[in-house]
Design a protein around this motif. Structure first.
Motif, PDB file in Angstrom:
ATOM      1  N   THR A   1     -22.591 -21.682 -19.424  1.00 45.70           N
ATOM      2  CA  THR A   1     -21.991 -21.716 -18.089  1.00 45.70           C
ATOM      3  C   THR A   1     -23.099 -21.678 -17.044  1.00 45.70           C
ATOM      4  O   THR A   1     -24.205 -21.193 -17.303  1.00 45.70           O
ATOM      5  N   GLN A   2     -22.768 -22.194 -15.853  1.00 47.39           N
ATOM      6  CA  GLN A   2     -23.762 -22.244 -14.788  1.00 47.39           C
ATOM      7  C   GLN A   2     -23.130 -21.879 -13.446  1.00 47.39           C
ATOM      8  O   GLN A   2     -21.963 -22.135 -13.205  1.00 47.39           O
ATOM      9  N   TRP A   3     -23.931 -21.273 -12.630  1.00 44.01           N
ATOM     10  CA  TRP A   3     -23.625 -20.873 -11.255  1.00 44.01           C
ATOM     11  C   TRP A   3     -22.716 -19.654 -11.146  1.00 44.01           C
ATOM     12  O   TRP A   3     -23.101 -18.650 -10.588  1.00 44.01           O
ATOM     13  N   ASN A   4     -21.470 -19.717 -11.635  1.00 42.86           N
ATOM     14  CA  ASN A   4     -20.477 -18.707 -11.263  1.00 42.86           C
ATOM     15  C   ASN A   4     -20.038 -17.854 -12.445  1.00 42.86           C
ATOM     16  O   ASN A   4     -19.610 -18.385 -13.471  1.00 42.86           O
TER      17      ASN A   4
ATOM     18  N   ILE B   1     -23.933 -18.976 -25.234  1.00 43.27           N
ATOM     19  CA  ILE B   1     -25.381 -18.990 -25.405  1.00 43.27           C
ATOM     20  C   ILE B   1     -26.088 -18.405 -24.188  1.00 43.27           C
ATOM     21  O   ILE B   1     -26.960 -17.543 -24.312  1.00 43.27           O
ATOM     22  N   ALA B   2     -25.708 -18.893 -23.005  1.00 42.83           N
ATOM     23  CA  ALA B   2     -26.420 -18.453 -21.804  1.00 42.83           C
ATOM     24  C   ALA B   2     -25.610 -18.779 -20.562  1.00 42.83           C
ATOM     25  O   ALA B   2     -24.741 -19.663 -20.568  1.00 42.83           O
ATOM     26  N   HIS B   3     -25.924 -18.058 -19.520  1.00 46.92           N
ATOM     27  CA  HIS B   3     -25.447 -18.377 -18.174  1.00 46.92           C
ATOM     28  C   HIS B   3     -26.674 -18.512 -17.295  1.00 46.92           C
ATOM     29  O   HIS B   3     -27.533 -17.622 -17.265  1.00 46.92           O
ATOM     30  N   LEU B   4     -26.780 -19.633 -16.593  1.00 43.00           N
ATOM     31  CA  LEU B   4     -27.926 -19.806 -15.720  1.00 43.00           C
ATOM     32  C   LEU B   4     -27.475 -20.122 -14.309  1.00 43.00           C
ATOM     33  O   LEU B   4     -26.428 -20.737 -14.091  1.00 43.00           O
ATOM     34  N   THR B   5     -28.261 -19.662 -13.377  1.00 45.28           N
ATOM     35  CA  THR B   5     -27.981 -19.920 -11.974  1.00 45.28           C
ATOM     36  C   THR B   5     -29.297 -19.861 -11.221  1.00 45.28           C
ATOM     37  O   THR B   5     -30.375 -19.811 -11.824  1.00 45.28           O
ATOM     38  N   TYR B   6     -29.206 -19.900  -9.911  1.00 53.38           N
ATOM     39  CA  TYR B   6     -30.388 -19.846  -9.057  1.00 53.38           C
ATOM     40  C   TYR B   6     -30.240 -18.673  -8.101  1.00 53.38           C
ATOM     41  O   TYR B   6     -29.124 -18.281  -7.763  1.00 53.38           O
TER      42      TYR B   6
ATOM     43  N   GLY C   1     -27.671 -30.441 -16.161  1.00 57.37           N
ATOM     44  CA  GLY C   1     -26.734 -31.145 -17.018  1.00 57.37           C
ATOM     45  C   GLY C   1     -27.268 -31.358 -18.415  1.00 57.37           C
ATOM     46  O   GLY C   1     -26.511 -31.349 -19.395  1.00 57.37           O
ATOM     47  N   ALA C   2     -28.572 -31.535 -18.524  1.00 55.47           N
ATOM     48  CA  ALA C   2     -29.184 -31.766 -19.833  1.00 55.47           C
ATOM     49  C   ALA C   2     -29.431 -30.468 -20.586  1.00 55.47           C
ATOM     50  O   ALA C   2     -29.147 -30.369 -21.785  1.00 55.47           O
ATOM     51  N   VAL C   3     -29.937 -29.447 -19.888  1.00 56.24           N
ATOM     52  CA  VAL C   3     -30.368 -28.248 -20.614  1.00 56.24           C
ATOM     53  C   VAL C   3     -29.189 -27.491 -21.205  1.00 56.24           C
ATOM     54  O   VAL C   3     -29.290 -26.921 -22.308  1.00 56.24           O
ATOM     55  N   GLY C   4     -28.038 -27.490 -20.531  1.00 59.31           N
ATOM     56  CA  GLY C   4     -26.878 -26.805 -21.093  1.00 59.31           C
ATOM     57  C   GLY C   4     -26.422 -27.432 -22.395  1.00 59.31           C
ATOM     58  O   GLY C   4     -26.105 -26.729 -23.367  1.00 59.31           O
TER      59      GLY C   4
END
Length: 368
Positions: A138-141, A155-160, A300-303
């Motif tokens: 998941t990303q951002w939220n 696996i992971a959650h990434l954001t900025y 989009g690629a790394v997820g």
């Protein structure tokens, strides 16, 4: 986007052979399996059996379109296709799409790279994927207290760091304004950490610039058309007091630029976030002041790459450092001084090798 397709792992065919050999060398089971502990954090899917899914709100937003383009590039590099899902900001539609994907095949070889519509939408996505044994990034939220380390296949959650990005563009905006004047702010979807944190960054910068006045702030939902209308209204209300527009993403910043041009207003500084191609062009021609790169194609690629590596058994999720399970990724402030460096983005496919997936992690997301 001209993404380079030569990955360090080689072509999709060679990558498939390497994966098969690696699995054979391990006897087809992990050390956890040998010890009778189960294999929830590693997979044994054949590459051709993996389903790659990228899900964003829409493809009209150039940042989210770039995210899906990055997913396509990764999928092509491993001989697969990305299933692209868009839900137009409708949380119920997002959940239904995930349920349909999980019910349509072998969920244990399904990889989902999702942008939850809001923080509250992440929990049901995680629970659905966990129940189906699917691989999820998941990303951002996400809610602050929802922790990927408590799950085997999330696996992971990434954001900025939204506070930092909102602060960076605010400072660039204020400097362009000469350190004084009135600003209007266009906020994103308020039920998102990104919108909330970026606005905190603006407030942090305002404390350092006492001669800058925040005239008004309104949500424009991260949407260009909405931002155009909101900016038009705020220009009518505040007139020539407006010396700058702070926007929580580039799509809204570009809507503000359109409103300013339609109103015949010159000399108003505008800043956004995402580094979409149109924003970079606007910075180059002087109609925008700054943006921050969060590199949609890489996201989009790394997820998908994380999920692919876990599904094939090349990545043991349980072995990932806890700080990398929920992390901030690297970002860059872009102004007229360095915009040319970012105007022709190229995906470095070596970043998606299984031992390089966390190379852009800058630190863990701190729980509130």
């Amino acid at each position: 986007m001209a993404a380079r397709m030569n990955r360090t792992r080689g072509t999709a065919l060679i990558g498939s052979v390497v994966v098969a050999l690696a699995l054979s060398a391990c006897g087809g089971e992990s050390s956890a399996e040998a010890e009778g502990e189960g294999s929830g954090s590693t997979g044994n899917c054949a590459p051709e059996d993996i389903t790659l899914v990228g899900q964003v709100r829409n493809q009209t937003n150039p940042y989210e379109a770039a995210w899906l383009a990055g997913g396509d590039a990764f999928a092509e590099s491993v001989g697969l296709e990305q299933q692209k899902l868009t839900y137009d900001g409708d949380s119920q539609q997002q959940q239904e799409q995930i349920r349909q994907v999980l019910a349509s095949g072998d969920a244990s070889c399904t990889v989902i790279n999702a942008l939850p519509n809001g923080d509250s939408d992440t929990t049901p996505i995680v629970n659905a994927a966990d129940s189906a044994d699917a691989w999820l990034v998941t990303q951002w939220n996400k809610p602050a207290d929802l922790d990927p380390t408590e799950y085997e296949r999330w696996i992971a959650h990434l954001t900025y760091d939204g506070v930092e990005s909102g602060y960076q563009i605010a400072k660039a905006l204020f400097e362009e304004m000469g350190g004084s004047g009135g600003v209007i702010a266009l906020q994103g979807i308020l039920d998102t950490a990104a919108a909330q944190d970026r606005f905190l960054g603006l407030q942090k910068a305002l404390e350092e610039y006492p001669d800058i006045e925040l005239l008004d702030d309104q949500t424009a939902d991260f949407d260009r058309a909405t931002a155009l209308e909101v900016t038009r209204t705020l220009l009518t209300q505040h007139g020539d007091k407006v010396g700058g527009v702070w926007a929580a993403n580039d799509d809204m910043a570009l809507g503000a630029v359109q409103a300013l041009e339609a109103a015949g207003v010159d000399g108003v500084a505008v800043a956004g976030i995402d580094a979409v191609p149109e924003a970079l062009e606007a910075i180059a021609d002087g109609s925008m002041t700054a943006t921050v790169s969060s590199d949609g194609p890489w996201q989009g690629a790394v997820g998908l790459a994380m999920g692919y590596c876990a599904a094939t058994g090349e990545l043991d999720v349980a072995s990932i450092d806890a700080d990398d399970r929920a992390f901030f990724a690297e970002q860059f402030l872009i102004t007229e001084d360095n915009v040319q460096e970012f105007s022709d983005p190229q995906l470095d496919m070596s970043e998606f090798d299984c031992d390089s997936l966390f190379s852009r992690a800058t630190g863990p997301i701190a729980a509130s």
